[in-house]
Motif scaffolding. Structure first.
Motif, PDB file in Angstrom:
ATOM      1  N   ALA A  72       6.957  -3.607  -1.214  1.00  0.00           N
ATOM      2  CA  ALA A  72       5.515  -3.844  -1.144  1.00  0.00           C
ATOM      3  C   ALA A  72       4.773  -3.141  -2.271  1.00  0.00           C
ATOM      4  N   LEU A  73       5.162  -1.905  -2.565  1.00  0.00           N
ATOM      5  CA  LEU A  73       4.473  -1.125  -3.594  1.00  0.00           C
ATOM      6  C   LEU A  73       4.762  -1.631  -5.000  1.00  0.00           C
ATOM      7  N   THR A  74       5.891  -2.332  -5.173  1.00  0.00           N
ATOM      8  CA  THR A  74       6.233  -2.879  -6.485  1.00  0.00           C
ATOM      9  C   THR A  74       5.853  -4.356  -6.605  1.00  0.00           C
ATOM     10  N   GLY A  75       5.221  -4.905  -5.582  1.00  0.00           N
ATOM     11  CA  GLY A  75       4.730  -6.275  -5.652  1.00  0.00           C
ATOM     12  C   GLY A  75       5.727  -7.356  -5.334  1.00  0.00           C
ATOM     13  N   HIS A  76       6.904  -7.006  -4.820  1.00  0.00           N
ATOM     14  CA  HIS A  76       7.908  -8.025  -4.510  1.00  0.00           C
ATOM     15  C   HIS A  76       7.605  -8.757  -3.200  1.00  0.00           C
ATOM     16  N   ILE A  77       6.904  -8.101  -2.288  1.00  0.00           N
ATOM     17  CA  ILE A  77       6.419  -8.761  -1.074  1.00  0.00           C
ATOM     18  C   ILE A  77       4.953  -8.375  -0.900  1.00  0.00           C
ATOM     19  N   GLU A  78       4.255  -9.122  -0.064  1.00  0.00           N
ATOM     20  CA  GLU A  78       2.826  -8.882   0.107  1.00  0.00           C
ATOM     21  C   GLU A  78       2.557  -7.572   0.845  1.00  0.00           C
ATOM     22  N   ASN A  79       1.608  -6.825   0.315  1.00  0.00           N
ATOM     23  CA  ASN A  79       1.158  -5.594   0.953  1.00  0.00           C
ATOM     24  C   ASN A  79      -0.184  -5.900   1.617  1.00  0.00           C
ATOM     25  N   ILE A  80      -0.127  -6.357   2.870  1.00  0.00           N
ATOM     26  CA  ILE A  80      -1.324  -6.786   3.586  1.00  0.00           C
ATOM     27  C   ILE A  80      -2.313  -5.624   3.713  1.00  0.00           C
ATOM     28  N   TYR A  81      -3.589  -5.919   3.510  1.00  0.00           N
ATOM     29  CA  TYR A  81      -4.611  -4.891   3.673  1.00  0.00           C
ATOM     30  C   TYR A  81      -5.792  -5.453   4.444  1.00  0.00           C
ATOM     31  N   LEU A  96     -15.780   9.101   4.444  1.00  0.00           N
ATOM     32  CA  LEU A  96     -14.730   9.809   3.704  1.00  0.00           C
ATOM     33  C   LEU A  96     -14.256   9.030   2.480  1.00  0.00           C
ATOM     34  N   GLY A  97     -14.778   7.818   2.327  1.00  0.00           N
ATOM     35  CA  GLY A  97     -14.403   7.020   1.168  1.00  0.00           C
ATOM     36  C   GLY A  97     -13.215   6.097   1.402  1.00  0.00           C
ATOM     37  N   TRP A  98     -12.829   5.925   2.662  1.00  0.00           N
ATOM     38  CA  TRP A  98     -11.704   5.049   2.980  1.00  0.00           C
ATOM     39  C   TRP A  98     -12.241   3.625   3.128  1.00  0.00           C
ATOM     40  N   GLU A  99     -11.767   2.723   2.304  1.00  0.00           N
ATOM     41  CA  GLU A  99     -12.280   1.356   2.323  1.00  0.00           C
ATOM     42  C   GLU A  99     -11.275   0.352   2.868  1.00  0.00           C
ATOM     43  N   ARG A 100      -9.983   0.618   2.674  1.00  0.00           N
ATOM     44  CA  ARG A 100      -8.971  -0.344   3.099  1.00  0.00           C
ATOM     45  C   ARG A 100      -7.799   0.346   3.786  1.00  0.00           C
ATOM     46  N   SER A 101      -7.171  -0.384   4.714  1.00  0.00           N
ATOM     47  CA  SER A 101      -5.915   0.064   5.324  1.00  0.00           C
ATOM     48  C   SER A 101      -4.809  -0.873   4.861  1.00  0.00           C
ATOM     49  N   TYR A 102      -3.614  -0.327   4.690  1.00  0.00           N
ATOM     50  CA  TYR A 102      -2.493  -1.103   4.154  1.00  0.00           C
ATOM     51  C   TYR A 102      -1.322  -1.117   5.148  1.00  0.00           C
ATOM     52  N   ALA A 103      -0.528  -2.186   5.061  1.00  0.00           N
ATOM     53  CA  ALA A 103       0.627  -2.338   5.957  1.00  0.00           C
ATOM     54  C   ALA A 103       1.951  -2.038   5.260  1.00  0.00           C
ATOM     55  N   LEU A 104       1.942  -1.835   3.945  1.00  0.00           N
ATOM     56  CA  LEU A 104       3.128  -1.451   3.172  1.00  0.00           C
ATOM     57  C   LEU A 104       4.325  -2.382   3.401  1.00  0.00           C
ATOM     58  N   GLY A 105       4.049  -3.674   3.468  1.00  0.00           N
ATOM     59  CA  GLY A 105       5.139  -4.639   3.597  1.00  0.00           C
ATOM     60  C   GLY A 105       5.493  -5.006   5.018  1.00  0.00           C
ATOM     61  N   ILE A 106       4.898  -4.309   5.999  1.00  0.00           N
ATOM     62  CA  ILE A 106       5.064  -4.660   7.409  1.00  0.00           C
ATOM     63  C   ILE A 106       4.005  -5.708   7.755  1.00  0.00           C
ATOM     64  N   ILE A 107       4.201  -6.456   8.851  1.00  0.00           N
ATOM     65  CA  ILE A 107       3.334  -7.597   9.150  1.00  0.00           C
ATOM     66  C   ILE A 107       1.906  -7.192   9.529  1.00  0.00           C
ATOM     67  N   HIS A 108       1.709  -5.932   9.904  1.00  0.00           N
ATOM     68  CA  HIS A 108       0.353  -5.472  10.226  1.00  0.00           C
ATOM     69  C   HIS A 108       0.303  -3.958  10.067  1.00  0.00           C
TER      70      HIS A 108
END
Length: 423
Positions: free
Chosen positions: A133-142, A153-165
């Motif tokens: 996910a971090l290298t762009g080989h699969i989608e990193n859903i956000y 606190l400046g947090w705008e997005r949450s990430y799934a790191l290649g997991i479905i949610h």
């Protein structure tokens, strides 16, 4: 004919260890379902069914060829498998049958080896998924974060790191942490707790999942409290112990037994009851529903749409898994609460058996305090996540028949009340 069959069974069991048969099915089965939680290309349906049938065959071989069950265990196994088959028929879900089959097949298998295998398979797949996910080989859903404090606190997005949610990503790490703590419980150190807390905070920053943050904080707090209690208890034992100290120790054991017996049924009753009682006219429940990101209202929606059946029913649950930001989902009806999810989709009988399994486990190993605390944290998390019957996450149901060695019994080498292991 019977002698011939027995002769074949003896030859098989003499040449092939039962644990080898179990792990030959358990490891690929876990890997398959773990893979399904990622954004990698979906398994071809035919291959997935073939692998599932192969794993099922090996597990049935372990149950019926290797056996070793007492009369009570045999009856419990028969009831679980029969209920699983009936639920499979009514709901089209193989999950309860396969979970009960795994429980039965784990008879005589060292549970620590099971946890180590489960932990290793999941960790390897998770690290590969994160890297892809971090290298762009699969989608990193956000997803965009809409929380005042997090936005401040400046947090705008949450990430799934290649997991479905993102919630599933957080849950994967939470269950890995639970398994790590279980394996380390004999020689737990402060740095184990600090390391787990660090990982928890990092994953929360990435996924912004509050449920697993609370569950992780709970288990770490309970482990820290028990760790300190054991240090204090050891000091008491090294000095002269008075009658009052002995009473305190016995009260502690009683409290752990009560906690183990009631925590899973109680959390199930509370979560199902709150969903059933939810109303848009009740301000307190509305606020609680908001804190739980709509889980109570979705639970009430389940009661409005479907009836409770003994062995479940086919329900097409629609969730956000695998959905990227900006994609609309129509008819969202996912049931996050494990207890309610099982009740509606797999049936009241399956939920009842599941609760009884955990009561038996907690009674059988009530003197393993860390295990009771782990099940307590899991029971709380199941009020808001759906992973209780998912082998890609939870392996602790296999404790019912698996072999366990640990040093937490008072005056015994093994902590086991042998509730089922009787003829």
């Amino acid at each position: 004919m019977l002698d011939y069959v027995n002769d074949i069974k003896q030859k098989i069991t003499a040449r092939i260890p039962g644990e080898l048969v179990f792990f030959a099915a358990f490891i690929p089965y876990t890997a398959m379902f773990m893979y399904q939680t990622t954004m990698f290309e979906i398994f071809p349906a035919r291959l997935f069914k073939l692998l599932k049938v192969g794993c099922m065959g090996l597990l049935l071989l372990k149950v019926f060829i290797y056996g070793g069950y007492s009369k009570r265990e045999a009856i419990v196994t028969a009831v679980m498998l029969a209920a699983g088959l009936l639920s499979w028929r009514d709901s089209t879900l193989t999950i309860p049958f396969m979970m009960f089959l795994l429980i039965a097949a784990a008879k005589g298998v060292d549970f620590e080896r099971i946890v180590k295998a489960h932990f290793t398979v999941r960790l390897v797949i998770l690290l590969i998924t994160f890297a892809a996910a971090l290298t762009g080989h699969i989608e990193n859903i956000y997803h965009d974060i809409w929380h005042p404090l997090m936005n401040w606190l400046g947090w705008e997005r949450s990430y799934a790191l290649g997991i479905i949610h993102n919630t599933d990503c957080s849950a994967q790490v939470f269950y890995l942490m639970i398994e790590y703590l279980y394996l380390r419980r004999r020689s737990l150190r402060v740095y184990d707790l600090i390391g787990c807390l660090t990982v928890t905070l990092v994953i929360f920053r990435i996924t912004a999942c509050k449920v697993d943050l609370i569950s992780s904080a709970l288990v770490l707090f309970l482990f820290a409290a028990e760790y300190l209690r054991q240090i204090i208890t050891d000091r008491f034992k090294s000095s002269a112990i008075g009658c009052n100290d002995i009473k305190k120790l016995s009260i502690t054991e009683l409290l752990y037994k009560l906690l183990g017996v009631f925590v899973v049924p109680l959390t199930a009753a509370v979560s199902i009851g709150l969903s059933y009682r939810f109303s848009w006219e009740n301000e307190l429940l509305i606020k609680l529903n908001s804190m739980l990101t709509g889980r109570l209202s979705l639970g009430r929606n389940a009661f409005d749409q479907w009836n409770i059946t003994p062995f479940g029913q086919y329900i097409r649950l629609v969730g956000f898994g695998g959905i990227s930001i900006g994609t609309t989902v129509e008819g969202y009806n996912f049931i996050d609460c494990s207890y309610l999810n099982i009740l509606m989709t797999m049936g009241a009988v399956i939920l009842g058996i599941t609760l009884i399994v955990f009561v038996f486990i907690c009674c059988k190993y009530s003197c393993d305090h860390y295990l009771i605390l782990i099940i307590t944290a899991l029971a709380v998390s199941w009020m808001a996540d759906h992973h209780l019957m998912d082998i890609a996450y939870n392996v602790f149901m296999l404790l019912l028949f698996a072999k366990v060695h640990h040093p937490f019994a008072t005056g015994k080498q093994h902590c086991s009340s042998q509730i089922l292991d009787k003829t």
